[in-house]
Design a protein around this motif. Structure first.
Motif, PDB file in Angstrom:
ATOM      1  N   ALA A 266     -30.757 -36.247  44.068  1.00 57.92           N
ATOM      2  CA  ALA A 266     -29.497 -36.811  44.755  1.00 57.92           C
ATOM      3  C   ALA A 266     -28.307 -35.879  44.376  1.00 57.92           C
ATOM      4  CB  ALA A 266     -29.315 -38.079  44.564  1.00 57.92           C
ATOM      5  N   ALA A 267     -28.037 -35.946  42.936  1.00 53.80           N
ATOM      6  CA  ALA A 267     -26.827 -35.253  42.304  1.00 53.80           C
ATOM      7  C   ALA A 267     -27.154 -33.672  42.755  1.00 53.80           C
ATOM      8  CB  ALA A 267     -27.009 -35.260  41.014  1.00 53.80           C
ATOM      9  N   ASP A 268     -28.285 -33.000  42.741  1.00 48.68           N
ATOM     10  CA  ASP A 268     -28.220 -31.681  43.224  1.00 48.68           C
ATOM     11  C   ASP A 268     -28.050 -31.611  44.575  1.00 48.68           C
ATOM     12  OD1 ASP A 268     -28.957 -28.943  43.204  1.00 48.68           O
ATOM     13  OD2 ASP A 268     -31.334 -29.471  43.599  1.00 48.68           O
ATOM     14  N   LEU A 269     -28.775 -32.568  45.399  1.00 46.33           N
ATOM     15  CA  LEU A 269     -28.512 -32.636  46.888  1.00 46.33           C
ATOM     16  C   LEU A 269     -26.882 -32.612  47.153  1.00 46.33           C
ATOM     17  CD1 LEU A 269     -29.174 -32.492  49.938  1.00 46.33           C
ATOM     18  CD2 LEU A 269     -29.582 -34.962  49.538  1.00 46.33           C
ATOM     19  N   MET A 270     -26.111 -33.431  46.687  1.00 47.31           N
ATOM     20  CA  MET A 270     -24.786 -33.606  46.850  1.00 47.31           C
ATOM     21  C   MET A 270     -24.118 -32.335  46.531  1.00 47.31           C
ATOM     22  SD  MET A 270     -24.203 -36.450  48.425  1.00 47.31           S
ATOM     23  CE  MET A 270     -25.929 -36.747  49.033  1.00 47.31           C
ATOM     24  N   GLU A 271     -24.397 -31.889  45.501  1.00 50.32           N
ATOM     25  CA  GLU A 271     -23.974 -30.590  45.168  1.00 50.32           C
ATOM     26  C   GLU A 271     -24.066 -29.201  46.034  1.00 50.32           C
ATOM     27  OE1 GLU A 271     -24.384 -27.292  41.462  1.00 50.32           O
ATOM     28  OE2 GLU A 271     -24.343 -29.427  40.842  1.00 50.32           O
ATOM     29  N   ALA A 272     -25.122 -29.240  46.426  1.00 49.03           N
ATOM     30  CA  ALA A 272     -25.590 -28.342  47.598  1.00 49.03           C
ATOM     31  C   ALA A 272     -24.936 -28.670  48.939  1.00 49.03           C
ATOM     32  CB  ALA A 272     -27.201 -28.528  47.824  1.00 49.03           C
ATOM     33  N   TRP A 273     -24.612 -29.670  48.917  1.00 50.50           N
ATOM     34  CA  TRP A 273     -23.581 -29.701  50.367  1.00 50.50           C
ATOM     35  C   TRP A 273     -22.321 -29.666  50.252  1.00 50.50           C
ATOM     36  CZ3 TRP A 273     -25.003 -30.372  55.152  1.00 50.50           C
ATOM     37  CH2 TRP A 273     -26.157 -30.934  55.527  1.00 50.50           C
ATOM     38  N   GLN A 274     -21.823 -29.447  49.071  1.00 52.81           N
ATOM     39  CA  GLN A 274     -20.611 -28.961  48.886  1.00 52.81           C
ATOM     40  C   GLN A 274     -20.348 -27.609  48.902  1.00 52.81           C
ATOM     41  OE1 GLN A 274     -17.992 -31.349  48.683  1.00 52.81           O
ATOM     42  NE2 GLN A 274     -19.550 -32.854  48.837  1.00 52.81           N
ATOM     43  N   GLY A 275     -21.503 -26.930  48.826  1.00 50.93           N
ATOM     44  CA  GLY A 275     -21.422 -25.576  48.697  1.00 50.93           C
ATOM     45  C   GLY A 275     -21.604 -25.044  50.151  1.00 50.93           C
ATOM     46  N   VAL A 276     -21.686 -25.675  51.174  1.00 56.44           N
ATOM     47  CA  VAL A 276     -21.907 -25.272  52.515  1.00 56.44           C
ATOM     48  C   VAL A 276     -20.673 -25.552  53.348  1.00 56.44           C
ATOM     49  CG1 VAL A 276     -24.143 -24.954  52.225  1.00 56.44           C
ATOM     50  CG2 VAL A 276     -23.325 -26.977  53.382  1.00 56.44           C
ATOM     51  N   GLY A 277     -20.375 -24.695  54.328  1.00 53.64           N
ATOM     52  CA  GLY A 277     -19.383 -24.979  55.321  1.00 53.64           C
ATOM     53  C   GLY A 277     -20.025 -26.051  56.327  1.00 53.64           C
ATOM     54  N   SER A 278     -19.018 -26.769  56.878  1.00 57.60           N
ATOM     55  CA  SER A 278     -19.398 -27.721  58.237  1.00 57.60           C
ATOM     56  C   SER A 278     -20.357 -27.205  59.397  1.00 57.60           C
ATOM     57  CB  SER A 278     -18.294 -28.335  58.611  1.00 57.60           C
ATOM     58  OG  SER A 278     -17.387 -27.451  59.450  1.00 57.60           O
ATOM     59  N   ASN A 279     -20.417 -25.960  59.562  1.00 52.84           N
ATOM     60  CA  ASN A 279     -21.085 -25.280  60.604  1.00 52.84           C
ATOM     61  C   ASN A 279     -22.282 -24.312  59.845  1.00 52.84           C
ATOM     62  OD1 ASN A 279     -19.398 -26.296  62.557  1.00 52.84           O
ATOM     63  ND2 ASN A 279     -17.928 -24.828  62.332  1.00 52.84           N
ATOM     64  N   ASP A 280     -22.384 -24.448  58.694  1.00 45.26           N
ATOM     65  CA  ASP A 280     -23.519 -23.612  58.204  1.00 45.26           C
ATOM     66  C   ASP A 280     -25.114 -24.211  57.949  1.00 45.26           C
ATOM     67  OD1 ASP A 280     -21.533 -21.758  57.495  1.00 45.26           O
ATOM     68  OD2 ASP A 280     -21.421 -22.380  55.372  1.00 45.26           O
ATOM     69  N   THR A 281     -25.287 -25.435  58.431  1.00 47.56           N
ATOM     70  CA  THR A 281     -26.407 -25.998  58.541  1.00 47.56           C
ATOM     71  C   THR A 281     -26.698 -26.324  60.172  1.00 47.56           C
ATOM     72  OG1 THR A 281     -25.728 -28.089  57.663  1.00 47.56           O
ATOM     73  CG2 THR A 281     -26.350 -26.854  56.291  1.00 47.56           C
ATOM     74  N   PRO A 282     -27.836 -26.530  60.328  1.00 43.76           N
ATOM     75  CA  PRO A 282     -28.447 -26.908  61.592  1.00 43.76           C
ATOM     76  C   PRO A 282     -27.877 -28.462  61.648  1.00 43.76           C
ATOM     77  CG  PRO A 282     -30.267 -26.252  60.647  1.00 43.76           C
ATOM     78  CD  PRO A 282     -29.202 -26.003  59.521  1.00 43.76           C
ATOM     79  N   MET A 283     -28.124 -29.237  61.027  1.00 38.96           N
ATOM     80  CA  MET A 283     -27.979 -30.616  60.967  1.00 38.96           C
ATOM     81  C   MET A 283     -27.056 -31.074  59.890  1.00 38.96           C
ATOM     82  SD  MET A 283     -31.549 -31.877  62.150  1.00 38.96           S
ATOM     83  CE  MET A 283     -32.968 -30.642  62.169  1.00 38.96           C
ATOM     84  N   GLY A 284     -26.367 -32.370  59.906  1.00 41.41           N
ATOM     85  CA  GLY A 284     -25.440 -32.647  58.975  1.00 41.41           C
ATOM     86  C   GLY A 284     -26.384 -33.806  58.071  1.00 41.41           C
ATOM     87  N   PRO A 285     -25.756 -34.422  57.060  1.00 44.03           N
ATOM     88  CA  PRO A 285     -26.358 -35.381  56.191  1.00 44.03           C
ATOM     89  C   PRO A 285     -27.029 -36.536  56.823  1.00 44.03           C
ATOM     90  CG  PRO A 285     -24.253 -34.663  55.634  1.00 44.03           C
ATOM     91  CD  PRO A 285     -24.230 -34.128  56.956  1.00 44.03           C
TER      92      PRO A 285
END
Length: 181
Positions: free
Chosen positions: A85-104
């Motif tokens: 979970a900590a790794d996932l939260m860190e990964a999300w901090q490293g991407v912009g709001s339009n950099d993934t096809p779906m949000g959290p």
């Protein structure tokens, strides 16, 4: 309107809640059946534990193989889930709001469904769970899961009991038979 930070806060709470439940699973629970067809509590917990790691890989744009069974995580499953979970939260901090096809919220859906599966297998109620996790997950699923996309991960939608809470509603939407009360 919600922000990415709002979605991440809900996801983090859902993951923490799931880890807390995983912490309570003991050896005598592992062979129990679950609402997930063909999965025991052991397989479900292993899937819950590995999911944040795989989600983090996806968020970072890495290739992920969901086809095989999750590897067994041994006796420290809750700790492993928290690390993922900590790794996932860190990964999300490293991407912009339009950099993934779906949000959290799509990850909150996965966590909520399997949290339901786990508490149901353990014979526990869902009314004490963080309902916003399942509410957000269900809203995402209703908007994005088309009937032709259900198989093989989800069955046909079931009708939730009239007094169902958010976890029971998302479970029914995902194809689980949910009993009243």
């Amino acid at each position: 309107m919600t922000t990415r930070e709002d979605e991440l806060a809900v996801l983090a709470r859902g993951l923490d809640q799931a880890a807390g439940i995983v912490d309570t699973v003991d050896e005598s629970d592992l062979a129990r059946s679950t609402p997930c067809a063909d999965w025991t509590v052991s397989a479900l917990v292993d899937h819950l534990v590995v999911a944040p790691e795989r989600f983090a890989q996806m968020v970072r744009g890495e290739e992920v193989d969901w086809s095989g069974p999750a590897p067994s995580r041994g006796d420290h499953r809750g700790e492993e889930l928290r690390r993922g979970a900590a790794d996932l939260m860190e990964a999300w901090q490293g991407v912009g709001s339009n950099d993934t096809p779906m949000g959290p919220d799509w990850q909150s859906a996965e966590v909520a469904i399997h949290t339901y599966d786990l508490v149901a297998a353990l014979g526990r109620p869902t009314d004490g769970l963080d309902q916003e996790v399942a509410d957000r997950g269900l809203a995402f699923m209703r908007a994005n899961l088309k009937p032709e996309m259900r198989e093989p991960a989800f069955g046909a939608e079931h009708t939730a009991p009239e007094d169902a809470d958010a976890y029971e509603r998302i479970a029914a939407f995902a194809g689980r038979a949910v009993a009243a009360g």
